[in-house]
Motif scaffolding. Sequence first.
Motif, mmCIF file in Angstrom:
data_model
loop_
_atom_site.group_PDB
_atom_site.id
_atom_site.type_symbol
_atom_site.label_atom_id
_atom_site.label_comp_id
_atom_site.label_asym_id
_atom_site.label_seq_id
_atom_site.Cartn_x
_atom_site.Cartn_y
_atom_site.Cartn_z
ATOM 1 N N ARG A 1 2.447 2.445 -8.256
ATOM 2 C CA ARG A 1 3.157 2.180 -7.005
ATOM 3 C C ARG A 1 2.551 0.993 -6.274
ATOM 4 N NH1 ARG A 1 4.099 6.921 -2.627
ATOM 5 N NH2 ARG A 1 1.975 6.426 -1.989
ATOM 6 N N ALA A 2 1.235 0.888 -6.304
ATOM 7 C CA ALA A 2 0.569 -0.246 -5.658
ATOM 8 C C ALA A 2 0.984 -1.557 -6.329
ATOM 9 C CB ALA A 2 -0.949 -0.071 -5.718
ATOM 10 N N ARG A 3 1.133 -1.533 -7.650
ATOM 11 C CA ARG A 3 1.553 -2.741 -8.380
ATOM 12 C C ARG A 3 2.944 -3.189 -7.907
ATOM 13 N NH1 ARG A 3 1.272 -0.716 -12.998
ATOM 14 N NH2 ARG A 3 -0.912 -1.208 -13.397
ATOM 15 N N ASN A 4 3.851 -2.237 -7.756
ATOM 16 C CA ASN A 4 5.201 -2.571 -7.283
ATOM 17 C C ASN A 4 5.177 -3.069 -5.841
ATOM 18 O OD1 ASN A 4 6.407 -1.856 -9.725
ATOM 19 N ND2 ASN A 4 6.671 0.281 -9.115
ATOM 20 N N GLU A 5 4.311 -2.471 -5.034
ATOM 21 C CA GLU A 5 4.218 -2.893 -3.629
ATOM 22 C C GLU A 5 3.669 -4.310 -3.522
ATOM 23 O OE1 GLU A 5 3.500 1.580 -1.722
ATOM 24 O OE2 GLU A 5 1.807 0.370 -2.411
ATOM 25 N N ARG B 1 4.068 -6.673 -5.717
ATOM 26 C CA ARG B 1 5.153 -7.578 -6.126
ATOM 27 C C ARG B 1 6.218 -7.719 -5.048
ATOM 28 N NH1 ARG B 1 5.379 -4.930 -12.163
ATOM 29 N NH2 ARG B 1 3.783 -6.272 -13.125
ATOM 30 N N SER B 2 6.356 -6.679 -4.208
ATOM 31 C CA SER B 2 7.343 -6.728 -3.124
ATOM 32 C C SER B 2 6.761 -7.300 -1.836
ATOM 33 C CB SER B 2 7.894 -5.319 -2.858
ATOM 34 O OG SER B 2 8.475 -4.781 -4.020
ATOM 35 N N GLU C 1 4.338 -5.928 -0.086
ATOM 36 C CA GLU C 1 3.895 -4.866 0.828
ATOM 37 C C GLU C 1 2.388 -4.644 0.652
ATOM 38 O OE1 GLU C 1 7.233 -1.633 1.072
ATOM 39 O OE2 GLU C 1 7.180 -2.383 -0.995
ATOM 40 N N THR C 2 1.619 -5.624 1.077
ATOM 41 C CA THR C 2 0.177 -5.602 0.830
ATOM 42 C C THR C 2 -0.548 -4.446 1.509
ATOM 43 O OG1 THR C 2 0.236 -7.998 0.559
ATOM 44 C CG2 THR C 2 -1.923 -6.997 0.906
ATOM 45 N N GLN D 1 0.477 -1.432 2.320
ATOM 46 C CA GLN D 1 0.764 -0.191 1.602
ATOM 47 C C GLN D 1 0.059 -0.174 0.248
ATOM 48 O OE1 GLN D 1 2.870 -2.223 3.168
ATOM 49 N NE2 GLN D 1 4.813 -1.219 3.685
ATOM 50 N N ALA D 2 0.048 -1.329 -0.413
ATOM 51 C CA ALA D 2 -0.615 -1.410 -1.713
ATOM 52 C C ALA D 2 -2.110 -1.133 -1.584
ATOM 53 C CB ALA D 2 -0.388 -2.788 -2.336
ATOM 54 N N ASP E 1 -2.705 2.552 -1.150
ATOM 55 C CA ASP E 1 -2.543 3.290 -2.407
ATOM 56 C C ASP E 1 -3.705 3.031 -3.357
ATOM 57 O OD1 ASP E 1 -0.261 4.679 -1.815
ATOM 58 O OD2 ASP E 1 1.106 3.208 -2.671
#
Length: 262
Positions: free
Chosen positions: A162-166, A168-169, A171-172, A174-175, A178
Motif C-alpha cells: 500500500r505504501a508503494r502505491n501511495e 506513486r500517487s 501520497e507521501t 500516508q506512505a 504505512d
Amino acid sequence: QSLASLVHERIRSDELTSPAGDSAAAYLSQLRAAAPTAPATEQATDALIDAFFSKAQQNALTGDTADEGRWLAAARANGASASQVAQFQRQVASAQSKAAHVKADHLAALVKARLQSGSLTSPAGDSAADYLQQLENSHPTGSAGAAAAGDRSELADKLIARARNEIRSGETPQANADLTAATSWGASAAAVKAVQRLGTSSTAASQHAAGPNVAALAAQLQRVRYAPPEYPDRALNDRISGSVVVQYVVDKKGRTTDIKVT
C-alpha cells in the motif's frame, strides 16, 4: 424445613451473603445450629457452596481475581472441603483454557477478514492491526501462535504494497505512516528502503518534468555589457521619451536570442 426453604429462596434471588441476617449464609448458619445432621441441612449446604463456586467461576473467567477469592473464601467458610476447592480450581483452569482458545479463534478470524477487506490500520479499533495486537497480547501457542505469526507477515507485506502505491500517487505522508507500521509488524529494512527509494526517484522525476523555475533563474540574471539605444532624432528634438518591452531568451552561456519587441 422452614430454614432450609429460606436458604434455597435466597440462593435463587442471589442473596448469598447479604443483606445481613436475611441471606442464604445467615439462614444456613441457623439451620446448622438447629439441625446439624439433618438431610435438609446437608442439601442446603451443598446448594450454597455450589452457588459460591458459580460466582467464583464467573469472576475467574472475567479476570476479577479479587471477587473470585472472596467467593472461594465464602465457600470454605460454609463447609467446602479442600477436595471440592481443588476440583473447582481444575474446572476453572479448563474453562479458562477453552475460553482463551475460543477468543483466539475469534480474533484470528477477525484479522483474516480485515486483511482481505483492506482494513489494515483503520478504522481505529476495528482493523487488522488492532485485532492482531489483541491476539498477540493473549500469547497464543501452538497452531494459533503460528497463525498469528503468518498474519503478522501478511500485514507487513500488505502495508509495504500500500505504501508503494501511495508513493506513486504522491501520497507521501500516508506512505510514511504505512512504512512505519510495516516496520513495527516485522517488515524487512530492505523492503522499507526500496519503497523510500521509489519515493526519492518519483520526487526527482516530478521535479524534472516540471522544468526549471524560470522566475528564480530570471532573478539571478545580471547585465554584463551595456549598449545604448539609438535615440530617434525626431523624438530627441521633440523631447519625447518612452519605453519598450522586449522578450528574449538567455541561453546557458548567457547569450540573448529570440529577441522580440512585445
